[in-house]
Design a protein around this motif. Structure first.
Motif: not given
Length: 246
Positions: A181-184, A191-194, A241-244
């Motif tokens: 997730f980024r900013d929720g 997401a693919k890059a991460t 969940d991974v939060h960027l």
């Protein structure tokens, strides 16, 4: 540890090796032949693009499907390109990480079911989300055979697949589904890059995590912000969940 990956729509344009032969998980061989034959037939149809969910600009991909039996091959790890695989960077892994990749990485495929990065396959175009005549939905078609093969493999399962491919094998509570997730919000490209970065980071670890909690702590130590949620029942996976940051 097993690390599950989706394929990529982007692929190398051609191989340089012999036609496809025996692949990992040989018990899937008959199913692979059935899907290949069905794909060739579908690619000859007047409505082939519609059946395979392709746009008119991708009509050239049908020629790759028609040549599957005799086309030159290349390792799956070199065939798949795109954001996730660019960030995974298989070609630049050191020796130990490369050995882990060859053992741990499993790539799911609408055509081949599941392969390892060393399996030699030709370029093709077929999503797991296609309902392929006469076989029907491919995730459901592949699930029994893949489950029989992979259920017996031990270890923690780190699931980096997209939802389309997750339906082909559901490992249950020994698996951890990684969401980004980024900013929720889920941002597909990021997401693919991460996911590619996480897979690479795991391959570089000399001590592999063996539990969901160890996985979460490892990713936290690598600078990610994570939240781990236990499954509601044994047949479901853990969710990490991974939060960027923005």
């Amino acid at each position: 540890m097993l690390i599950l990956l989706p394929p990529s729509e982007g692929k190398a344009s051609e191989g340089d090796g012999p036609p496809v032969g025996e692949l990992s998980f040989p018990s899937l061989g008959k199913s692979r032949k059935r899907v290949m034959n069905a794909l060739v037939r579908a690619s000859k149809r007047r409505d082939a693009l519609e059946v395979l969910g392709l746009t008119p600009g991708l009509a050239g991909e049908l020629d790759k499907n028609l040549a599957l039996a005799t086309a030159p091959t290349l390792p799956a790890g070199a065939l798949y390109t795109g954001v996730l695989y660019d960030n995974l960077g298989l070609a630049t892994l050191d020796g130990e990480a490369r050995a882990r990749a060859e053992e741990s990485l499993l790539i799911f495929s609408g055509l081949w079911g599941v392969v390892k990065i060393t399996d030699r396959i030709p370029p093709y175009r077929l999503s797991m989300g296609v309902s392929l005549p006469p076989l029907g939905g491919l995730a459901a078609f592949w699930r029994p055979g893949i489950s029989k093969e992979l259920d017996r493999l031990p270890g923690l399962v780190v699931d980096l697949r997209s939802a389309t491919y997750a339906g082909a094998w559901q490992p249950g509570s020994r698996s951890v589904t990684v969401r980004v997730f980024r900013d929720g919000k889920v941002v597909s490209h990021m997401a693919k890059a991460t996911r590619g970065e996480i897979a690479r980071a795991l391959l570089h670890q000399p001590t592999q995590p063996s539990t969901p909690d160890e996985l979460a702590k490892l990713l936290d130590s690598l600078g990610y912000t994570t939240r781990l949620t236990a499954p509601a029942r044994p047949t479901r996976p853990w969710v990490l969940d991974v939060h960027l940051s923005a």
